[in-house]
Design an enzyme around this catalytic site. Structure first.
Site, mmCIF file in Angstrom:
data_model
loop_
_atom_site.group_PDB
_atom_site.id
_atom_site.type_symbol
_atom_site.label_atom_id
_atom_site.label_comp_id
_atom_site.label_asym_id
_atom_site.label_seq_id
_atom_site.Cartn_x
_atom_site.Cartn_y
_atom_site.Cartn_z
ATOM 1 N N ASP A 1 -4.450 -8.123 -65.942
ATOM 2 C CA ASP A 1 -5.192 -6.872 -66.058
ATOM 3 C C ASP A 1 -4.213 -5.750 -66.376
ATOM 4 O O ASP A 1 -3.226 -5.557 -65.661
ATOM 5 C CB ASP A 1 -5.916 -6.602 -64.735
ATOM 6 C CG ASP A 1 -6.808 -5.381 -64.797
ATOM 7 O OD1 ASP A 1 -6.779 -4.672 -65.829
ATOM 8 O OD2 ASP A 1 -7.528 -5.130 -63.832
ATOM 9 N N ARG B 1 1.591 -3.501 -56.968
ATOM 10 C CA ARG B 1 1.560 -2.446 -57.975
ATOM 11 C C ARG B 1 2.625 -1.410 -57.618
ATOM 12 O O ARG B 1 2.358 -0.431 -56.915
ATOM 13 C CB ARG B 1 0.179 -1.811 -58.044
ATOM 14 C CG ARG B 1 -0.928 -2.793 -58.450
ATOM 15 C CD ARG B 1 -2.289 -2.146 -58.495
ATOM 16 N NE ARG B 1 -3.348 -3.103 -58.789
ATOM 17 C CZ ARG B 1 -4.649 -2.844 -58.715
ATOM 18 N NH1 ARG B 1 -5.052 -1.620 -58.348
ATOM 19 N NH2 ARG B 1 -5.545 -3.769 -58.988
ATOM 20 N N GLN C 1 -7.802 -7.689 -52.292
ATOM 21 C CA GLN C 1 -9.226 -7.486 -52.539
ATOM 22 C C GLN C 1 -9.902 -8.828 -52.798
ATOM 23 O O GLN C 1 -9.247 -9.824 -53.095
ATOM 24 C CB GLN C 1 -9.464 -6.536 -53.705
ATOM 25 C CG GLN C 1 -8.994 -7.042 -55.061
ATOM 26 C CD GLN C 1 -9.148 -6.002 -56.166
ATOM 27 O OE1 GLN C 1 -8.966 -4.815 -55.949
ATOM 28 N NE2 GLN C 1 -9.495 -6.449 -57.358
ATOM 29 N N ASP D 1 -18.011 2.539 -60.105
ATOM 30 C CA ASP D 1 -17.296 2.430 -58.832
ATOM 31 C C ASP D 1 -18.248 2.716 -57.677
ATOM 32 O O ASP D 1 -19.079 3.634 -57.754
ATOM 33 C CB ASP D 1 -16.142 3.442 -58.765
ATOM 34 C CG ASP D 1 -15.031 3.136 -59.750
ATOM 35 O OD1 ASP D 1 -14.975 2.002 -60.261
ATOM 36 O OD2 ASP D 1 -14.213 4.041 -60.018
ATOM 37 N N GLU E 1 -13.074 4.835 -52.478
ATOM 38 C CA GLU E 1 -13.569 3.821 -53.404
ATOM 39 C C GLU E 1 -13.435 2.446 -52.770
ATOM 40 O O GLU E 1 -12.336 2.026 -52.407
ATOM 41 C CB GLU E 1 -12.798 3.863 -54.720
ATOM 42 C CG GLU E 1 -13.255 2.811 -55.727
ATOM 43 C CD GLU E 1 -12.327 2.707 -56.925
ATOM 44 O OE1 GLU E 1 -12.060 1.568 -57.364
ATOM 45 O OE2 GLU E 1 -11.862 3.759 -57.415
ATOM 46 N N SER F 1 -14.708 -1.489 -57.656
ATOM 47 C CA SER F 1 -14.863 -1.208 -59.080
ATOM 48 C C SER F 1 -15.450 -2.465 -59.701
ATOM 49 O O SER F 1 -14.975 -3.575 -59.447
ATOM 50 C CB SER F 1 -13.516 -0.874 -59.715
ATOM 51 O OG SER F 1 -13.646 -0.632 -61.098
#
Length: 332
Positions: free
Chosen positions: A53, A106, A121, A233, A246, A249
């Site tokens: 991604d 990340r 997640q 979202d 959030e 998504s």
């Protein structure tokens, strides 16, 4: 933002037990609701496959070489593309899907109360029909997922009676990014999210990726997995931090037409030659809907924690560690 030092009565050990209890219930109910089977997923992929991604396009994935430098690999940033490919390879049928634990690093993430360089997640994906590629089907799926959130709230509030109040409304509100800009034209996208989340408590913000009437984007989205007309979202109002949070998504994925259109808008035409993209252009992959649901954010929200570091073991800078201690926040 305000911190509530009395937000939870759970100590470190009890918190760890509560995290597992919460995750076990949520993923079981999610799988039953959406007809998903749990599968194993990669921690790393080879970049030349096009399966990683690219997120908004500026984040750099962690990469290294194996087999004495002969193989380049990247740590996944999410499994948005891998899942769609897996549904075909594993022989899933229409309205069947998969979910998995997605763990990523990340390093470019800005650390704060809800952001960590460690991402955990549930990534899920489900095969649909061509005629399901519409807003009604998207909203139906969002509503089904929202019922899982509400069931989870009832369950965890029953187990931990100190959580006295229900945080989620009976229904989730749907609003497009353009409607949101029209509603709050003087504010930034993040401020708009904060205002609508505070007002509605639970909201699905739709159509993220294209430029709005103002000429600005609500947010960046990679052009090669979500259809920007059919994504969004899920945001909840987070009372301890007085901000929008959030949780997910998601969206209906691109077909050949929307992939090519979005790729050209983003000027990323070089991706079209990659195997994953060729499989979409040649209609090899199934039509799907999918998304990611933040595990730590879910625990943070329902256990009423002030910092994501209270529900995941991660890396924090000295300033965050000091600030947390001063506010009675115990980081794992």
């Amino acid at each position: 933002m305000r911190y509530n030092s009395d937000a939870t009565e759970l100590n470190l050990k009890e918190t760890q037990i509560a995290i597992k209890t919460l995750k076990d219930y949520f993923q079981r109910d999610l799988a039953n609701t959406l007809n998903l089977a749990r599968v194993s997923a990669p921690l790393m992929v080879r970049p030349e496959t096009g399966l990683n991604d690219n997120l908004s396009g500026v984040e750099k994935p962690v990469n290294f070489k194996v087999q004495k430098g002969s193989i380049n690999v990247e740590i996944v940033q999410s499994l948005a593309k891998w899942k769609r490919n897996a549904l075909k390879e594993y022989g899933f049928n229409t309205y069947e899907g998969l979910y998995t634990d997605m763990n990523a690093i990340r390093p470019d993430e800005t650390l704060d109360e809800i952001h960590s360089i460690y991402v955990d997640q549930w990534d899920w994906e489900k095969i649909i029909k061509l005629e399901d590629r519409n807003k009604n089907y998207l909203r139906q799926t969002v509503s089904e997922i929202y019922e899982v959130f509400k069931n989870t709230e009832d369950y965890i509030n029953h187990i931990y009676p100190y959580i006295l109040s229900k945080k989620l409304p009976e229904e989730i509100t749907f609003i497009t990014t353009q409607e949101l800009e029209d509603l709050y034209p003087k504010y930034s996208p993040k401020e708009r999210e904060k205002r609508i989340a505070k007002d509605k408590k639970a909201v699905f913000i739709e159509e993220i990726g294209y430029r709005l009437n103002s000429g600005n984007k609500h947010d960046d989205r990679s052009p090669d997995y979500d259809d920007w007309n059919l994504n969004g979202d899920i945001l909840f109002w987070n009372e301890p931090l007085e901000n929008a949070l959030e949780l997910s998504s998601m969206g209906i994925r691109v077909n050949a037409d929307s992939l090519e259109k979005q790729i050209r808008i983003d000027e990323k035409e070089e991706r079209l030659s990659l195997p994953y993209h060729q499989n979409i252009l040649n209609n090899v992959l199934p039509y799907t809907i999918g998304g990611g649901i933040g595990q730590s954010r879910l625990c943070m929200f329902f256990l009423e924690k002030n910092h994501i570091g209270e529900v995941q073991a991660a890396i924090w800078d000295d300033e965050i560690i000091k600030h947390s201690k001063e506010n009675g926040i115990v980081l794992l």
